[in-house]
Design a protein around this motif. Structure first.
Motif, PDB file in Angstrom:
ATOM      1  N   VAL A  36     -11.890 108.504 -33.920  1.00  0.00           N
ATOM      2  CA  VAL A  36     -13.272 109.000 -33.774  1.00  0.00           C
ATOM      3  C   VAL A  36     -13.177 110.291 -33.281  1.00  0.00           C
ATOM      4  N   ARG A  37     -12.502 110.654 -32.620  1.00  0.00           N
ATOM      5  CA  ARG A  37     -12.349 111.938 -32.024  1.00  0.00           C
ATOM      6  C   ARG A  37     -12.289 113.101 -33.057  1.00  0.00           C
ATOM      7  N   GLU A  38     -11.495 112.631 -34.125  1.00  0.00           N
ATOM      8  CA  GLU A  38     -10.926 113.648 -35.265  1.00  0.00           C
ATOM      9  C   GLU A  38     -12.307 113.715 -36.198  1.00  0.00           C
ATOM     10  N   ARG A  39     -12.319 112.552 -36.885  1.00  0.00           N
ATOM     11  CA  ARG A  39     -13.651 112.282 -37.870  1.00  0.00           C
ATOM     12  C   ARG A  39     -15.044 112.604 -37.669  1.00  0.00           C
ATOM     13  N   ILE A  40     -15.181 112.221 -36.167  1.00  0.00           N
ATOM     14  CA  ILE A  40     -16.613 112.235 -36.007  1.00  0.00           C
ATOM     15  C   ILE A  40     -16.909 113.298 -34.779  1.00  0.00           C
ATOM     16  N   LEU A  41     -16.303 113.278 -33.638  1.00  0.00           N
ATOM     17  CA  LEU A  41     -16.772 113.880 -32.542  1.00  0.00           C
ATOM     18  C   LEU A  41     -16.631 115.425 -32.804  1.00  0.00           C
ATOM     19  N   SER A  42     -15.279 115.723 -33.334  1.00  0.00           N
ATOM     20  CA  SER A  42     -15.052 117.315 -33.351  1.00  0.00           C
ATOM     21  C   SER A  42     -16.036 117.780 -34.468  1.00  0.00           C
ATOM     22  N   PRO A  43     -16.318 117.200 -35.734  1.00  0.00           N
ATOM     23  CA  PRO A  43     -17.435 118.005 -36.388  1.00  0.00           C
ATOM     24  C   PRO A  43     -18.751 117.993 -35.767  1.00  0.00           C
ATOM     25  N   VAL A  44     -18.995 116.993 -35.054  1.00  0.00           N
ATOM     26  CA  VAL A  44     -20.262 116.847 -34.436  1.00  0.00           C
ATOM     27  C   VAL A  44     -20.691 118.186 -33.537  1.00  0.00           C
ATOM     28  N   LEU A  45     -19.398 118.177 -32.725  1.00  0.00           N
ATOM     29  CA  LEU A  45     -19.515 119.482 -31.965  1.00  0.00           C
ATOM     30  C   LEU A  45     -19.262 120.838 -32.539  1.00  0.00           C
ATOM     31  N   ARG A  46     -18.757 120.945 -33.704  1.00  0.00           N
ATOM     32  CA  ARG A  46     -18.749 122.032 -34.611  1.00  0.00           C
ATOM     33  C   ARG A  46     -20.026 122.180 -35.083  1.00  0.00           C
ATOM     34  N   GLY A  47     -20.661 121.091 -35.512  1.00  0.00           N
ATOM     35  CA  GLY A  47     -21.954 121.447 -35.985  1.00  0.00           C
ATOM     36  C   GLY A  47     -22.863 121.859 -35.099  1.00  0.00           C
ATOM     37  N   LEU A  48     -22.923 121.291 -33.767  1.00  0.00           N
ATOM     38  CA  LEU A  48     -23.931 121.679 -32.924  1.00  0.00           C
ATOM     39  C   LEU A  48     -23.925 122.923 -32.581  1.00  0.00           C
ATOM     40  N   LEU A  49     -22.373 123.531 -32.206  1.00  0.00           N
ATOM     41  CA  LEU A  49     -22.168 125.033 -31.941  1.00  0.00           C
ATOM     42  C   LEU A  49     -22.443 125.784 -33.136  1.00  0.00           C
ATOM     43  N   ALA A  50     -22.353 125.553 -34.148  1.00  0.00           N
ATOM     44  CA  ALA A  50     -22.964 126.329 -35.487  1.00  0.00           C
ATOM     45  C   ALA A  50     -24.438 126.400 -35.545  1.00  0.00           C
ATOM     46  N   GLU A  51     -25.035 125.453 -35.176  1.00  0.00           N
ATOM     47  CA  GLU A  51     -26.379 125.481 -35.269  1.00  0.00           C
ATOM     48  C   GLU A  51     -27.216 125.858 -33.834  1.00  0.00           C
ATOM     49  N   GLY A  52     -26.243 126.267 -32.928  1.00  0.00           N
ATOM     50  CA  GLY A  52     -26.998 126.654 -31.722  1.00  0.00           C
ATOM     51  C   GLY A  52     -27.568 126.012 -31.060  1.00  0.00           C
ATOM     52  N   GLU A  53     -27.031 124.595 -31.047  1.00  0.00           N
ATOM     53  CA  GLU A  53     -27.801 123.507 -30.224  1.00  0.00           C
ATOM     54  C   GLU A  53     -26.997 123.192 -29.089  1.00  0.00           C
ATOM     55  N   GLN A  54     -27.617 123.350 -27.787  1.00  0.00           N
ATOM     56  CA  GLN A  54     -26.683 122.825 -26.702  1.00  0.00           C
ATOM     57  C   GLN A  54     -26.895 121.651 -26.405  1.00  0.00           C
ATOM     58  N   TYR A  55     -25.580 120.748 -26.130  1.00  0.00           N
ATOM     59  CA  TYR A  55     -25.688 119.329 -25.896  1.00  0.00           C
ATOM     60  C   TYR A  55     -25.011 119.016 -24.619  1.00  0.00           C
ATOM     61  N   LEU A  56     -25.975 118.411 -23.534  1.00  0.00           N
ATOM     62  CA  LEU A  56     -25.324 118.218 -22.245  1.00  0.00           C
ATOM     63  C   LEU A  56     -25.784 116.740 -22.092  1.00  0.00           C
ATOM     64  N   GLY A  57     -24.761 115.914 -22.237  1.00  0.00           N
ATOM     65  CA  GLY A  57     -24.974 114.533 -21.992  1.00  0.00           C
ATOM     66  C   GLY A  57     -24.270 113.395 -22.530  1.00  0.00           C
ATOM     67  N   VAL A  58     -24.813 112.431 -22.704  1.00  0.00           N
ATOM     68  CA  VAL A  58     -23.855 111.443 -23.676  1.00  0.00           C
ATOM     69  C   VAL A  58     -24.168 111.237 -24.913  1.00  0.00           C
ATOM     70  N   LEU A  59     -23.488 111.169 -25.969  1.00  0.00           N
ATOM     71  CA  LEU A  59     -23.657 111.058 -27.410  1.00  0.00           C
ATOM     72  C   LEU A  59     -23.040 109.485 -27.871  1.00  0.00           C
ATOM     73  N   TYR A  60     -24.085 108.702 -28.216  1.00  0.00           N
ATOM     74  CA  TYR A  60     -23.725 107.346 -28.449  1.00  0.00           C
ATOM     75  C   TYR A  60     -23.525 107.332 -29.814  1.00  0.00           C
ATOM     76  N   CYS A  61     -22.418 106.925 -30.379  1.00  0.00           N
ATOM     77  CA  CYS A  61     -22.198 106.966 -31.928  1.00  0.00           C
ATOM     78  C   CYS A  61     -22.045 105.373 -32.232  1.00  0.00           C
ATOM     79  N   GLY A  62     -23.112 104.968 -32.962  1.00  0.00           N
ATOM     80  CA  GLY A  62     -23.268 103.556 -33.403  1.00  0.00           C
ATOM     81  C   GLY A  62     -22.347 103.495 -34.670  1.00  0.00           C
TER      82      GLY A  62
END
Ligand code: ADP
Ligand code: MG
Length: 433
Positions: A246-272
């Motif tokens: 999950v870390r490799e396929r989902i969480l890492s690209p999510v974080l990269r995407g958030l950073l690339a798009e200038g979104e600051q995310y502070l909290g919990v991300l619930y992945c269904g």
């Protein structure tokens, strides 16, 4: 630390219960809170979307940390408002909150950043939906309204004909759930569902635990869809290295995407997630803790959970502050018999529940008056129990459930009898938080 929890469900009761027991917590408040949070701290009267009132009171009470429970508050920009006012807030801004508040935004985000998810088309009208489905020639399809719809915006269809009927109904009567016109038509995935919770401080993201929940009202997954009738954690029946995957396929690209798009995310991300033959695919993101999953996660937490959430809110996540213990937890939701059709309020319920060590009870929407509890009905209470195995946690949870009618003074509550039944206890699946 003086902590404010926003929200009024069993999720917020469980959060405030764990936060209140944290060594760094000196006072706990909730708004609007419920009977459980009232027994533990002080409730304010404002709904979770009343930013101005919350800020004024939070200043007066010298609040050090605000934890946002419900997605409606995040979508209303309460995170932005509180942060602008200088507060430390666990919960993302409205903009990053679109990962939950718009299913079209979330789908596009996943497509942009290579996050595995079902193929989908976005349509805007009845004819557009019909044309798209005819050309797509797909089998099972899931019809999803774009906006927040309190769990009522998704219909799983076995074929295009069924999906067309859903779209016709929504568009012809101008009742796309959550308002708006955008509807996502999504390929139906086959696999097993699991919810993975990850903490993100804007710089790093880490899975802390996984849980499985039960959405249908009746035993054997029959009956109507609900907000959730029970849950257990850790998740069972998934690869032992699920966190790494999950870390490799989902969480890492999510974080990269958030950073690339200038979104600051502070909290919990619930992945269904749907765990398919090809591995995990994202069904949806939620930008807050889940209900009833939170009720089975909080009893498993050791250490200073309040300090952990504060470190996330401050953009300096320190995962050593709290850990997820090895015990399993099972939670059973007690609901009024008419749920989910309607919610009949209940009055005069007993407030002093005698619970064995390792068991807990978390109130849904409710109020404490003169030592008695009135509930808004629906999902009234979640009863949880810890155990060295899922089976033992389950035994204890149901023993506690059976003892409750006498203490509550009502026989009107129903529950599923098969929560966590026949679930093997996994070894070492939850990451330390
Ligand atoms: N692509 C899909 N394939 C199979 N089932 C799905 C798919 N998308 C959603 N579902 C089912 O519908 C449920 C609700 O969908 P979800 O996207 O989580 O919406 P929400 O929680 O906002 O109602 C999921 O828990 C899952 O059981
Ligand atoms: Mg969902």
């Amino acid at each position: 630390m003086r902590i404010l929890v926003i929200g009024n469900g069993a999720r917020e009761d469980a959060l405030s219960w764990r936060l209140a027991q944290s060594p760094s917590c000196s006072a706990i408040f909730a708004t609007p809170g419920n009977a459980g949070t009232a027994l533990r701290g002080q409730n304010w009267t404002f709904p979770g979307t009343y930013g101005k009132s919350i800020i004024e009171r939070a200043r007066y009470e010298k609040i050090d940390l605000v934890v946002i429970g419900p997605e409606t508050a995040i979508a209303a920009g309460i995170g932005d408002q509180l942060r602008e006012a200088g507060f430390s807030v666990f919960g993302p801004d409205r903009s990053a909150g679109r990962l939950e508040s718009s299913k079209v935004y979330a789908k596009r985000f996943m497509e942009r950043h290579g996050i595995p998810t079902a193929r989908a088309h976005v349509v805007h009208s009845r004819d557009h939906a019909r044309k798209t489905l005819a050309e797509w020639g797909i089998g099972g399809v899931v019809v999803k309204a774009d906006g927040l719809a309190a769990g009522k915006g998704v219909v799983v269809c076995s074929d295009a004909t069924e999906a067309i009927a859903v779209c016709d109904d929504w568009y012809d009567h101008n009742r796309v759930p959550g308002g708006g016109n955008d509807v996502l038509l999504e390929e139906r995935l086959v696999g097993r569902e699991v919810s993975v919770f990850a903490l993100c401080d804007g710089r790093a993201i880490a899975p802390i635990a996984a849980a499985c929940d039960y959405k249908r009202a009746g035993d054997g997954d029959t009956g109507p869809n609900t907000g959730g009738m029970g849950a257990y954690s850790p998740a069972s029946g998934f690869p032992e290295n699920m966190n790494d995957i999950v870390r490799e396929r989902i969480l890492s690209p999510v974080l990269r995407g958030l950073l690339a798009e200038g979104e600051q995310y502070l909290g919990v991300l619930y992945c269904g997630l749907m765990w398919t033959q090809a591995g995990p695919m994202v069904i949806e993101f939620n930008v807050r803790f889940g209900d009833p999953e939170t009720q089975v996660l909080m009893p498993r937490v050791h250490g200073d959970f309040a300090a952990l959430l504060k470190s996330v809110a401050d953009g300096a996540m320190d995962l050593s502050l709290a850990t997820i213990g090895g015990d399993a937890c099972v939670g059973v939701v007690l609901a009024t018999g008419d749920y989910p059709r309607t919610n009949t309020p209940l009055q005069g319920l007993g407030a002093e529940l005698k619970l064995e060590p390792g068991t807990a009870a978390f109130w849904g929407g409710s109020q404490l008056d003169n030592g008695k509890i009135s509930s808004g009905g629906g999902r009234v209470l979640t009863v949880t129990a810890l155990g060295p195995s899922i089976a033992q946690a389950r035994e204890r949870a149901y023993a506690a459930v059976r003892a409750l009618p006498a203490q509550l003074g009502t026989n009107e509550l129903t529950f599923r009898s098969d929560i966590a039944a026949n679930v093997a206890t996994p070894t070492g699946s939850d990451e330390h938080a």
